[in-house]
Write an enzyme that holds these catalytic residues in place. Structure first.
Site, PDB file in Angstrom:
ATOM      1  N   GLU A  21      52.749  35.660  15.344  1.00 13.73           N
ATOM      2  CA  GLU A  21      52.546  34.390  14.637  1.00 13.73           C
ATOM      3  C   GLU A  21      53.784  33.975  13.848  1.00 13.73           C
ATOM      4  OE1 GLU A  21      49.522  32.889  11.185  1.00 13.73           O
ATOM      5  OE2 GLU A  21      48.704  34.099  12.819  1.00 13.73           O
ATOM      6  N   ASP A  22      54.452  34.956  13.210  1.00 13.13           N
ATOM      7  CA  ASP A  22      55.562  34.633  12.312  1.00 13.13           C
ATOM      8  C   ASP A  22      56.934  34.701  12.977  1.00 13.13           C
ATOM      9  OD1 ASP A  22      53.660  34.360  10.367  1.00 13.13           O
ATOM     10  OD2 ASP A  22      54.065  36.283   9.397  1.00 13.13           O
TER      11      ASP A  22
END
Length: 249
Positions: free
Chosen positions: A97-98
């Site tokens: 996600e990051d």
């Protein structure tokens, strides 16, 4: 650095406040001593990758790695998880996600051709740690949300749907939720109320998911989690249900 002999019994947020990231790393190493050498090597590799990917990330007052360490330590210590894939996925649960581009760059040559960056990041995880780890991380990775809809409502819908058929992903996510929810009192500034509003509606969702027979935790561990959910709910209420000082009786 010297740490007290009772480090293994200290609450994780106390370790965070007193000893910081070095203390959490020491506690993690204490927990992984229960595993055999191949498992320790895999867990160390996952920790090193997480530390590299999140090296410049912070969570308000602390390095982001602290959060990942607490999520993984909670699995091992409080939930008694000995499934190495699950702990590896916990350490890397925010990586796709990051930092999808950084992960995608690690994919084997040509293996991610024609895929989007999130899919390529999952390919890289699969190549390095196995398809099961990638599947678990994928289950706890937020999709792109519709900017026209309420973001918190979309987040709740995603959590309920993505964890429906992934019992071990529920275990990772509830540890993540506990760190964010019960730990909300360790946050400062406007994020406190935002986090409480985001997470409070998820309490009944997690109660249901953890209570299910296919959630692979022992009854005492489930009771521990229910108590943590109760505590999170109390803290959310204390933050969100305060009387408005501008309103007179």
């Amino acid at each position: 650095m010297e740490f007290p002999a009772y480090l293994a019994t200290m609450p994780m947020h106390a370790i965070t406040e007193i000893h910081g990231e070095p203390g959490l790393l020491a506690r993690f190493r204490l927990e992984v001593e229960a595993f055999d050498e191949p498992a320790r090597a895999r867990l160390t590799e996952a920790l090193d990758l997480a530390a590299d990917l999140h090296r410049d990330d912070r969570r308000v007052r602390e390095p982001y790695l602290n959060h990942l360490l607490r999520v993984a330590i909670r699995l091992m210590h409080h939930y008694q998880v000995r499934d190495v894939d699950v702990i590896v996925a916990a350490l890397l649960h925010d990586a796709v996600e990051d930092h999808p581009a950084e992960l995608a760059a690690l994919a084997p040559d040509g293996s991610a051709a024609g895929t989007d960056v999130t899919a390529a990041a999952l390919v890289a995880l699969s190549a390095r740690f196995g398809a099961r780890v990638a599947r678990l991380v994928g289950a706890v990775t937020n999709p792109a949300f519709d900017p026209e809809r309420d973001r918190n409502a979309q987040y709740r819908d995603h959590v309920a749907a993505s964890l429906e058929s992934e019992p071990w992903a529920r275990v990772i996510k509830v540890s993540d939720f506990t760190d964010n929810g019960v730990g909300v009192i360790h946050t400062v500034g406007p994020k406190v109320a935002r986090s409480a509003a985001k997470y409070r509606p998820l309490v009944p969702v997690f109660r249901d998911l953890i209570a299910r027979p296919d959630t692979p935790l022992s009854p005492p561990v489930k009771q521990h989690i229910f108590a943590q959910l109760d505590l999170a709910e109390e803290r959310f209420s204390a933050i969100l249900d305060q009387p408005d000082p501008a309103r007179r009786p």
